[in-house]
Scaffold this motif. Structure first.
Motif, PDB file in Angstrom:
ATOM      1  N   PRO A  31       0.784  -1.247   0.000  1.00  0.00           N
ATOM      2  CA  PRO A  31       0.000   0.000   0.000  1.00  0.00           C
ATOM      3  C   PRO A  31       0.813   1.292   0.000  1.00  0.00           C
ATOM      4  O   PRO A  31       0.860   2.000   1.007  1.00  0.00           O
ATOM      5  N   PRO A  32       1.485   1.645  -1.100  1.00  0.00           N
ATOM      6  CA  PRO A  32       2.279   2.868  -1.088  1.00  0.00           C
ATOM      7  C   PRO A  32       1.429   4.132  -1.140  1.00  0.00           C
ATOM      8  O   PRO A  32       0.350   4.137  -1.730  1.00  0.00           O
ATOM      9  N   GLU A  33       1.963   5.181  -0.530  1.00  0.00           N
ATOM     10  CA  GLU A  33       1.349   6.493  -0.688  1.00  0.00           C
ATOM     11  C   GLU A  33       2.027   7.142  -1.901  1.00  0.00           C
ATOM     12  O   GLU A  33       3.259   7.220  -1.944  1.00  0.00           O
ATOM     13  N   PRO A  34       1.262   7.600  -2.893  1.00  0.00           N
ATOM     14  CA  PRO A  34       1.912   8.130  -4.101  1.00  0.00           C
ATOM     15  C   PRO A  34       2.445   9.556  -3.900  1.00  0.00           C
ATOM     16  O   PRO A  34       1.994  10.503  -4.526  1.00  0.00           O
ATOM     17  N   ASN A  35       3.404   9.678  -3.008  1.00  0.00           N
ATOM     18  CA  ASN A  35       3.988  11.002  -2.736  1.00  0.00           C
ATOM     19  C   ASN A  35       5.494  10.997  -2.973  1.00  0.00           C
ATOM     20  O   ASN A  35       6.221  11.837  -2.456  1.00  0.00           O
ATOM     21  N   GLY A  36       5.967  10.018  -3.753  1.00  0.00           N
ATOM     22  CA  GLY A  36       7.394   9.958  -4.068  1.00  0.00           C
ATOM     23  C   GLY A  36       7.675   8.632  -4.747  1.00  0.00           C
ATOM     24  O   GLY A  36       6.764   7.815  -4.937  1.00  0.00           O
ATOM     25  N   HIS A  37       8.931   8.456  -5.131  1.00  0.00           N
ATOM     26  CA  HIS A  37       9.319   7.179  -5.747  1.00  0.00           C
ATOM     27  C   HIS A  37       9.588   6.133  -4.665  1.00  0.00           C
ATOM     28  O   HIS A  37       9.931   6.474  -3.538  1.00  0.00           O
ATOM     29  N   LEU A  38       9.467   4.883  -5.043  1.00  0.00           N
ATOM     30  CA  LEU A  38       9.743   3.800  -4.098  1.00  0.00           C
ATOM     31  C   LEU A  38      11.248   3.692  -3.855  1.00  0.00           C
ATOM     32  O   LEU A  38      12.054   3.908  -4.750  1.00  0.00           O
ATOM     33  N   ASP A  66      -4.047   6.965  -1.160  1.00  0.00           N
ATOM     34  CA  ASP A  66      -4.024   8.364  -1.606  1.00  0.00           C
ATOM     35  C   ASP A  66      -5.055   9.224  -0.881  1.00  0.00           C
ATOM     36  O   ASP A  66      -5.972   9.757  -1.484  1.00  0.00           O
ATOM     37  N   THR A  67      -4.874   9.348   0.436  1.00  0.00           N
ATOM     38  CA  THR A  67      -5.837  10.127   1.219  1.00  0.00           C
ATOM     39  C   THR A  67      -5.437  11.587   1.348  1.00  0.00           C
ATOM     40  O   THR A  67      -6.211  12.393   1.830  1.00  0.00           O
ATOM     41  N   ASN A 181      -2.877   4.823  25.362  1.00  0.00           N
ATOM     42  CA  ASN A 181      -2.454   4.858  23.963  1.00  0.00           C
ATOM     43  C   ASN A 181      -2.986   6.145  23.330  1.00  0.00           C
ATOM     44  O   ASN A 181      -4.187   6.311  23.140  1.00  0.00           O
ATOM     45  N   LEU A 182      -2.065   7.044  23.003  1.00  0.00           N
ATOM     46  CA  LEU A 182      -2.470   8.360  22.481  1.00  0.00           C
ATOM     47  C   LEU A 182      -3.325   8.250  21.219  1.00  0.00           C
ATOM     48  O   LEU A 182      -4.153   9.113  20.943  1.00  0.00           O
ATOM     49  N   ASN A 183      -3.109   7.173  20.471  1.00  0.00           N
ATOM     50  CA  ASN A 183      -3.896   6.999  19.253  1.00  0.00           C
ATOM     51  C   ASN A 183      -5.385   6.830  19.533  1.00  0.00           C
ATOM     52  O   ASN A 183      -6.204   7.002  18.636  1.00  0.00           O
ATOM     53  N   LEU A 184      -5.697   6.453  20.775  1.00  0.00           N
ATOM     54  CA  LEU A 184      -7.111   6.230  21.107  1.00  0.00           C
ATOM     55  C   LEU A 184      -7.768   7.457  21.740  1.00  0.00           C
ATOM     56  O   LEU A 184      -8.934   7.417  22.121  1.00  0.00           O
ATOM     57  N   ARG A 185      -7.011   8.543  21.895  1.00  0.00           N
ATOM     58  CA  ARG A 185      -7.604   9.750  22.480  1.00  0.00           C
ATOM     59  C   ARG A 185      -8.368  10.529  21.408  1.00  0.00           C
ATOM     60  O   ARG A 185      -7.902  11.517  20.848  1.00  0.00           O
ATOM     61  N   ASP A 186      -9.520  10.042  21.114  1.00  0.00           N
ATOM     62  CA  ASP A 186     -10.424  10.660  20.139  1.00  0.00           C
ATOM     63  C   ASP A 186      -9.712  11.118  18.859  1.00  0.00           C
ATOM     64  O   ASP A 186      -9.673  12.323  18.542  1.00  0.00           O
ATOM     65  N   PRO A 187      -9.154  10.172  18.119  1.00  0.00           N
ATOM     66  CA  PRO A 187      -8.412  10.550  16.913  1.00  0.00           C
ATOM     67  C   PRO A 187      -9.305  11.230  15.867  1.00  0.00           C
ATOM     68  O   PRO A 187     -10.507  10.977  15.819  1.00  0.00           O
ATOM     69  N   ILE A 188      -8.692  12.055  15.062  1.00  0.00           N
ATOM     70  CA  ILE A 188      -9.422  12.731  13.982  1.00  0.00           C
ATOM     71  C   ILE A 188      -9.708  11.722  12.873  1.00  0.00           C
ATOM     72  O   ILE A 188      -8.845  10.931  12.494  1.00  0.00           O
ATOM     73  N   LEU A 189     -10.939  11.741  12.372  1.00  0.00           N
ATOM     74  CA  LEU A 189     -11.323  10.857  11.280  1.00  0.00           C
ATOM     75  C   LEU A 189     -11.355  11.592   9.943  1.00  0.00           C
ATOM     76  O   LEU A 189     -10.957  11.072   8.915  1.00  0.00           O
ATOM     77  N   TYR A 190     -11.861  12.818   9.992  1.00  0.00           N
ATOM     78  CA  TYR A 190     -11.984  13.617   8.763  1.00  0.00           C
ATOM     79  C   TYR A 190     -11.539  15.042   9.013  1.00  0.00           C
ATOM     80  O   TYR A 190     -11.840  15.607  10.068  1.00  0.00           O
ATOM     81  N   TYR A 210      -5.429   9.029   7.283  1.00  0.00           N
ATOM     82  CA  TYR A 210      -4.792   7.753   6.952  1.00  0.00           C
ATOM     83  C   TYR A 210      -5.298   6.641   7.882  1.00  0.00           C
ATOM     84  O   TYR A 210      -5.658   5.553   7.429  1.00  0.00           O
ATOM     85  N   ASP A 211      -5.321   6.938   9.185  1.00  0.00           N
ATOM     86  CA  ASP A 211      -5.725   5.909  10.152  1.00  0.00           C
ATOM     87  C   ASP A 211      -7.176   5.465   9.979  1.00  0.00           C
ATOM     88  O   ASP A 211      -7.526   4.345  10.335  1.00  0.00           O
ATOM     89  N   PHE A 212      -8.012   6.357   9.467  1.00  0.00           N
ATOM     90  CA  PHE A 212      -9.417   5.969   9.268  1.00  0.00           C
ATOM     91  C   PHE A 212      -9.598   5.270   7.923  1.00  0.00           C
ATOM     92  O   PHE A 212     -10.667   4.794   7.610  1.00  0.00           O
TER      93      PHE A 212
END
Ligand code: ATP
Ligand code: MG
Length: 556
Positions: A31-38, A66-67, A181-190, A210-212
Motif C-alpha cells: 500500500p504505497p502512498e503516491p507522494n514519491g518514488h519507491l 491516496d488520502t 495509547n495516544l492513538n485512542l484519544r479521540d483521533p481525527i477521522l476527517y 490515513y488511520d481511518f
C-alpha cells in the motif's frame, strides 16, 4: 540465485499455524502512498507481500493510499507501477486506490456518528493538541464532545458541503481521552481540505485521515494479513476499534521491522528534499536509494530481491550494511555481465616492432563464469591505450604493472615491454614506446610465459569515446537518517559522490551497447549503459566497484 522465494520467517510460521485449523487463501497488499518514488525499504515490503502471496498461491493487491490530496501526484502513481513491475511482481487486475473508497468511508463515518461513536469538534488544531495530553498526563474532553447525534450528522453533512473553512471543524472518534495509547484519544477521522485530489478532483473538500482509511481499505479488499512496519503496532488497537465498531471483515495485522541502510536515507520526505534542493538530478539519480535510481545505476532486480531475501523479516529494528546490498549486486553481475575492456584515463602505447597496418582479431572470453556466453573478437593494432595508473616511471616494490624495462601482458593479446617514456615540455608522460613479443600471443603454445601483471587496453584506431560516470555513496556520514547525529542533511553529503569522465575509451563491441545493458569493465568494476546512451554518444554508469568489502566483513 533463487527466485522470489523468501526464507521462512515469523510471519510465515504464523500463517502455517493458522492454516492448520482454518482454510483460507492468503491475500496481502502493498500500500504505497503516491507522494514519491519507491526506495529499497519499500522493496522489502514488496518482496514480503508479493512473496508471501506467491508462496501460499494467494494474491497480492497494489493499493495506492491516496488520502492526502495535497502531496499526491499522478506521476508518482506511474513511477510506482513501473518500479513494482521492474522488481518482478505482478498485481494482475488488482490495482486499487484508497480514494475508490471515499464514498464508503464517508458512510462508515456516518455509521459511527449514528452509534454515538463520533462527533464534530470545533477546536482548532492547536487546541486539539493541547487537549490531547501527553504520555504521562491524560487528555481532556473537548467541550464539543457531547453534541447530539442529530447535530453531529447535520454538521458533518455541512462539512462535506463545504460550508466551513479549513481547520474550522473536524470529525473525531469518541473513544477515550485518558487512554494510555495516544492513538485512542479521540483521533481525527476527517478534516477539511479544499484541495484538488489527483483522482476525485474537487468532489470532496473533506478527506479521511490515513488511520481511518488504511484498516478499512484492507477490510474492503478482504486482505487476510495486513503486513506493516513496527510504527503501526500502536495503531493496531485503533484499527481494531474501527473494524469492531463498524462490524466489518477483520484482517490480521502483523508488524515487522522496517529496513534501515547505512550511508543513506529511506524517507520519501528527505529524498524529496534532495531532489528539490538540487543535490541530485532527480528521484532516479543513480545515487538515490530509490528503485528507479538503482535501475539507472544498473542494479539487477534479481539482486535486490536476493538482498531482501537475505536480510529476512524480523521484529526488531536494526541497520543493514550497504555492503551487503552491493555484495548481492556483484554476485549477480559476476554470473551475468559480459567482460569487456574500457580505459578510463588513457595513456598511449606505441608498439614499435608491430607492423604499421596490421590488425589482428584477438579472441576474448565474454564471461568465464558462463561458457555459454561465448567469445568475441577484439581488434589489436600498433597503437593501444592503457590506463595511466598502470604505468609508473619509478615504481615501488609491489607494483607489478608496467614500468621502464618491465614486461606485462595485455589481456587476450601479447606480452609487451616498456622501452622508452616520452614526455611533453611540461614533463608529463604522453606516450610509452614498447616492444611486443610475437611468440606470446594469448592462447598460443608460448602463452605460458611468466609475467606478473596483466593489463586491460583498447586499440587506438578501433576504440570508441564514452562518457563514464563514477558513483560513490551519496553521504559520507554513516547514519544520515539519524536526526540527532545528523541534524543537517546537507553537511553530511559526499562532495565526491559523482565523478564524470568525459573521454574514456571503450572497446568497439560497446558501440552497440543497449540502454540498461550491464558489463564488467575488466579490473574496473561493473557498469551499465545509461538510459540516455546511444551509439553516437555512449554513456556508462558505474554500478559497483569490483572489490567486495562485504566478503571481508563476513570473514572477520
Ligand atoms: P517513507 O517514510 O519513506 O515515506 P512510508 O512508510 O511513509 O515511507 P508508504 O508509501 O506509506 O511510505 O509505504 C508503503 C509500504 O512500504 C508501507 O506498508 C510501509 O510500511 C512500507 N515501507 C516503507 N518504508 C519501509 C522500510 N524502510 N522498510 C520496510 N518497509 C517499508
Ligand atoms: Mg506512509
Amino acid at each position: 540465485m533463487s527466485d522470489v522465494e523468501i526464507p521462512s520467517n515469523f510471519i510465515q510460521n504464523r500463517i502455517d499455524e493458522e492454516l492448520k485449523t482454518t482454510k483460507f487463501t492468503v491475500h496481502t497488499r502493498f500500500p504505497p502512498e503516491p507522494n514519491g518514488h519507491l526506495h529499497i525499504g519499500h522493496a522489502k515490503s514488496i518482496c514480503l507481500n508479493f512473496g508471501i502471496a506467491a508462496k501460499y498461491s494467494g494474491a497480492c493487491n497494489l493499493r495506492f493510499d491516496d488520502t492526502n490530496p495535497s502531496k499526491e501526484e499522478t506521476k508518482y502513481v506511474k513511477a510506482i507501477q513501473e518500479d513494482v513491475k521492474w522488481l518482478g511482481f505482478d498485481w494482475e487486475d488488482r490495482m486499487f486506490y484508497a480514494s475508490d473508497y471515499f464514498d464508503q468511508l464517508f458512510e462508515f463515518a456516518v455509521q459511527l456518528i449514528k452509534k454515538g461513536k463520533a462527533y464534530v469538534d470545533d477546536l482548532n488544531p492547536e487546541q486539539i493538541r493541547e487537549y490531547r495530553g501527553t504520555l504521562s498526563e491524560p487528555g481532556k474532553d473537548s467541550p464539543y464532545r457531547n453534541r447530539t447525534i442529530e447535530e453531529n450528522l447535520d454538521l458533518f453533512e455541512k462539512m462535506k458541503a463545504g460550508e466551513f473553512v479549513e481547520g474550522g471543524k473536524v470529525l473525531r472518534a469518541k473513544i477515550d481521552m485518558s487512554s494510555g495509547n495516544l492513538n485512542l484519544r479521540d483521533p481525527i477521522l476527517y478534516r477539511i481540505l479544499k484541495a484538488t485530489h489527483h483522482r476525485t478532483g474537487d468532489k470532496w473538500c473533506i478527506y479521511p485521515m490515513y488511520d481511518f482509511t488504511h484498516g478499512q481499505s484492507d477490510s474492503i479488499e478482504k486482505i487476510t494479513h495486513s503486513l506493516c512496519t513496527l510504527e503501526f503496532e500502536d495503531h493496531r488497537p485503533l484499527y481494531d476499534w474501527f473494524l469492531d465498531e463498524l462490524d466489518i471483515y477483520h484482517p490480521k495485522q502483523i508488524e515487522f521491522a522496517r529496513l534501515n541502510l547505512n550511508y543513506t536515507i529511506l524517507s520519501k520526505r528527505k529524498l524529496l528534499q534532495l531532489v528539490e534542493e538540487g543535490h541530485v538530478d532527480d528521484w532516479n539519480d543513480p545515487r538515490m536509494p530509490t528503485l528507479s535510481g538503482m535501475r539507472q545505476r544498473g542494479y539487477p532486480p534479481e539482486a535486490i530481491r536476493e538482498f531482501c531475501e537475505r536480510i529476512g523479516i524480523s521484529k526488531s529494528n536494526g541497520t543493514v550494511d550497504f555492503a551487503l546490498l552491493e555484495h548481492c549486486v556483484r554476485e549477480n553481475l559476476n554470473l551475468t555481465a559480459t567482460r569487456v575492456m574500457a580505459v578510463l584515463r588513457p595513456l598511449k602505447v606505441v608498439l614499435v616492432n608491430y607492423p604499421e597496418d596490421q590488425v589482428e582479431e584477438m579472441d576474448a572470453v565474454n564471461n568465464p563464469e558462463n561458457p555459454d556466453a561465448g567469445t568475441r573478437k577484439m581488434p589489436f593494432s600498433r597503437v593501444v591505450y592503457i590506463e595511466q595508473d598502470d604505468f609508473m616511471e619509478d615504481p615501488p616494490k609491489k607494483f607489478f604493472r608496467l614500468a621502464p624495462g618491465r614486461e606485462v601482458r595485455l589481456k587476450h593479446a601479447y606480452v609487451i615491454k616498456c622501452e622508452e617514456v616520452v614526455k611533453n615540455e611540461a614533463g608529463e608522460i604522453v606516450e610509452l614506446r614498447c616492444t611486443y613479443d610475437p611468440q606470446t600471443r594469448s592462447g598460443s603454445t608460448q602463452d605460458g610465459r611468466k609475467v606478473k601483471g596483466t593489463l586491460h587496453w583498447v586499440s587506438a584506431d578501433h576504440a570508441f569515446k564514452a562518457k563514464v560516470r563514477l558513483y560513490n555513496h551519496l553521504f559520507t556520514h554513516e547514519n544520515p537518517a539519524d536526526e540527532k547525529e545528523c541534524p543537517d542533511l546537507k553537511s553530511s553529503l559526499n562532495p565526491e559522490s559523482l565523478e564524470i569522465i568525459e573521454e574514456a575509451l571503450v572497446e568497439p563491441s560497446l558501440g552497440q551497447a543497449k540502454s540498461g545493458e550491464r558489463f564488467q569493465f575488466l579490473r574496473l568494476g561493473y557498469f551499465c549503459a545509461d538510459s540516455q546512451s546511444s551509439s553516437d554518444s555512449l554513456v556508462f554508469n558505474r554500478t559497483v566497484t569490483l572489490r567486495d568489502t562485504w566478503a571481508k566483513i563476513v570473514k572477520k
